[in-house]
Design a protein around this motif. Structure first.
Motif, mmCIF file in Angstrom:
data_model
loop_
_atom_site.group_PDB
_atom_site.id
_atom_site.type_symbol
_atom_site.label_atom_id
_atom_site.label_comp_id
_atom_site.label_asym_id
_atom_site.label_seq_id
_atom_site.Cartn_x
_atom_site.Cartn_y
_atom_site.Cartn_z
ATOM 1 N N GLN A 36 1.311 -1.065 0.159
ATOM 2 C CA GLN A 36 -0.022 0.150 0.435
ATOM 3 C C GLN A 36 1.123 0.913 0.212
ATOM 4 O OE1 GLN A 36 -2.477 -1.491 3.180
ATOM 5 N NE2 GLN A 36 -3.910 -1.555 1.870
ATOM 6 N N LYS A 37 1.931 1.262 0.494
ATOM 7 C CA LYS A 37 2.525 2.203 0.982
ATOM 8 C C LYS A 37 2.893 2.711 -0.784
ATOM 9 C CE LYS A 37 6.076 1.991 3.451
ATOM 10 N NZ LYS A 37 7.322 1.635 4.225
ATOM 11 N N ASN A 40 -0.253 5.098 -5.599
ATOM 12 C CA ASN A 40 -0.632 6.340 -5.962
ATOM 13 C C ASN A 40 -1.381 6.936 -4.640
ATOM 14 O OD1 ASN A 40 -0.979 8.996 -7.636
ATOM 15 N ND2 ASN A 40 0.769 7.899 -8.269
ATOM 16 N N SER A 41 -1.374 8.020 -4.027
ATOM 17 C CA SER A 41 -2.255 8.780 -3.579
ATOM 18 C C SER A 41 -3.609 9.611 -4.650
ATOM 19 C CB SER A 41 -1.974 10.015 -2.546
ATOM 20 O OG SER A 41 -0.962 10.474 -3.570
ATOM 21 N N ASP A 42 -3.062 9.732 -6.245
ATOM 22 C CA ASP A 42 -4.427 10.141 -6.613
ATOM 23 C C ASP A 42 -5.204 8.655 -6.538
ATOM 24 O OD1 ASP A 42 -5.765 12.462 -7.634
ATOM 25 O OD2 ASP A 42 -4.678 11.087 -9.605
ATOM 26 N N GLU A 43 -6.657 8.669 -7.050
ATOM 27 C CA GLU A 43 -7.185 7.171 -6.794
ATOM 28 C C GLU A 43 -7.194 7.153 -8.835
ATOM 29 O OE1 GLU A 43 -11.045 7.048 -5.253
ATOM 30 O OE2 GLU A 43 -9.736 7.347 -3.183
ATOM 31 N N GLN A 46 -4.277 6.018 -10.207
ATOM 32 C CA GLN A 46 -3.344 4.926 -9.179
ATOM 33 C C GLN A 46 -4.332 3.500 -10.228
ATOM 34 O OE1 GLN A 46 -1.168 2.974 -6.866
ATOM 35 N NE2 GLN A 46 -1.969 1.261 -8.384
#
Length: 441
Positions: A36-37, A40-43, A46
């Motif tokens: 999970q690290k 990408n923080s942008d869904e 990702q």
């Protein structure tokens, strides 16, 4: 533990991750956290990455670096390079700086022909097949018009189709050998679509051909596929300057350096064991740019190495000479690349890389990639014939060793200062880390 799983592809992304973590890891939560690290923080981004391939569980990152100051055909370029190997970007940048003051790189696309084949078996009189092909050839072009219309509008399309008799190598084996120009696309989907239509046209028309029916002769298509061997899709990159102008910090005797450099290349031309490593260095530069621009580095690698062995023995892709006190170093390399289609319009960093290269055509990208390979080769040969390859490489590798042992900022400063004056090796760094942890800090 039973590691087989049914219906894995139908599981959700999280279910796939949970299954892997619980099947293979002593600490499943740590494994899940690691995966999970790297999401990408942008869904939206990702989701785009998740859909590039099947069974995606996370992203596997490579560093994206840049090599500036490449003077290519009179224009400066900053080249993107996606690669994990220490010293590659630094070596390319160093070569770019060296040649920018000596006329820069010249790159020329020699041709852009790509190849696809329909492989089939024919049991019968070869002269009958020749007659059939002569009568049917126009039909292959006619039946693919819907597929080639857009490509033709861009100046590309099917160049030619020839019948090849390969029965001396394999009984009853023939080919439809087709050549294509796919302009700015790599063209794999276009070529394969055309080939599959060729196969359909071949089968249907052969079934109706009277001469075949009269003599009970048959055509059986085995497969239709493009070739990643593109010996007529070649780009040349070269550098040249008077021998005397080669002088710099590590080249105090330019005539001796030029002589040793040419000899090093000549060794790679005749010794396959050396040629493989020599060409691997070229591909350090080539693959890094191919990957950064969303192209298929595996296809490029396969084609390049086939080309290196085209004369029956694996040999150097690059060449060097001294004539009339002029040093010349050049590289001929097959490259089937695209700047439209595939990942070029999907992957955000691919789009970034292509924009940084000022939105090149496929031919322009071929030139940039070939230059990156030549620059990498020059850097390696310069090191090999002067200071040795390990000095620069191990200094760049020093950070990897430091990170492996999770050195603190204070330890890092001491290590870097120490190895400015001492030879870097893995064991030497480990010993010094142990020393400062027990005596200094």
């Amino acid at each position: 533990m039973n590691n087989a799983v049914a219906g894995f592809s139908k599981l959700s992304k999280q279910e796939k991750i949970d299954w892997i973590a619980n099947q293979y890891f002593s600490s499943p939560n740590e494994a899940i956290s690691l995966l999970q690290k790297y999401w990408n923080s942008d869904e939206k981004t990702q989701k785009l990455h998740d859909e590039f391939i099947e069974n995606t569980i996370t992203n596997f990152y490579l560093p994206l670096g840049i090599a500036p100051n490449f003077l290519i055909n009179g224009q400066y370029k900053t080249i993107p390079m996606a690669i994990e190997e220490s010293s590659v970007v630094a070596a390319a940048s160093k070569s770019a700086k060296f040649w920018a003051t000596r006329g820069g790189f010249k790159a020329t696309v020699l041709n852009t022909e790509k190849i696809g084949q329909v492989h089939f078996l024919y049991s019968g009189d070869a002269s009958h097949l020749d007659l059939f092909f002569a009568q049917t050839k126009a039909k292959f072009f006619e039946d693919t018009q819907a597929l080639t219309k857009n490509m033709q509008q861009r100046g590309g399309g099917i160049l030619d189709i020839v019948l090849k008799d390969k029965t001396e190598a394999l009984p009853n084996y023939y080919q439809l050998h087709a050549t294509f120009d796919t302009k700015d696309s790599m063209g794999a989907n276009f070529i394969n679509s055309c080939l599959e239509q060729f196969a359909k046209t071949l089968t249907e028309n052969a079934h109706q051909y009277e001469l075949f029916k009269e003599n009970d002769e048959t055509v059986e298509v085995i497969m239709s596929i493009l070739s990643n061997y593109v010996p007529n899709c070649i780009v040349r990159a070269e550098v040249s300057c008077p021998v005397a102008e080669l002088e710099e910090k590590h080249i105090t005797n330019p005539h001796e350096f030029a002589k040793r450099f040419v000899q090093a290349v000549q060794i790679a031309e005749i010794e396959p064991f050396r040629a493989v490593t020599h060409n691997k260095g070229i591909m350090n530069g080539v693959d890094a740019v191919v990957l950064a621009t969303g192209n298929d580095f595996r296809a490029v690698e396969a084609g390049v190495h086939a080309y290196a062995a085209r004369n029956g023995s694996y040999s150097s892709l690059s060449h060097a000479k001294i004539e009339n006190e002029i040093f010349t170093f050049w590289l001929d390399i097959p490259l089937a690349l695209g700047t439209v289609g595939g990942l070029t319009s999907l992957h955000p960093l691919v789009k970034f890389s292509l924009e940084m290269l000022e939105k090149p055509s496929a031919a322009e990208l071929m030139q940039v990639v070939a230059v990156a390979g030549l620059a990498q080769n020059f850097a390696a040969l310069r090191s090999l014939t002067t200071t040795g390859i390990q000095e620069g490489h191990m200094k760049m590798h020093l950070n990897n060793i430091i990170n492996q042992f999770e050195a603190t900022d204070d330890e890092r400063a001491l290590i870097q200062k120490h190895f400015k004056k001492h030879t870097v090796s893995h064991s030497a760094v480990v010993n010094y880390i142990q020393e400062i942890r027990t005596t200094i800090l």
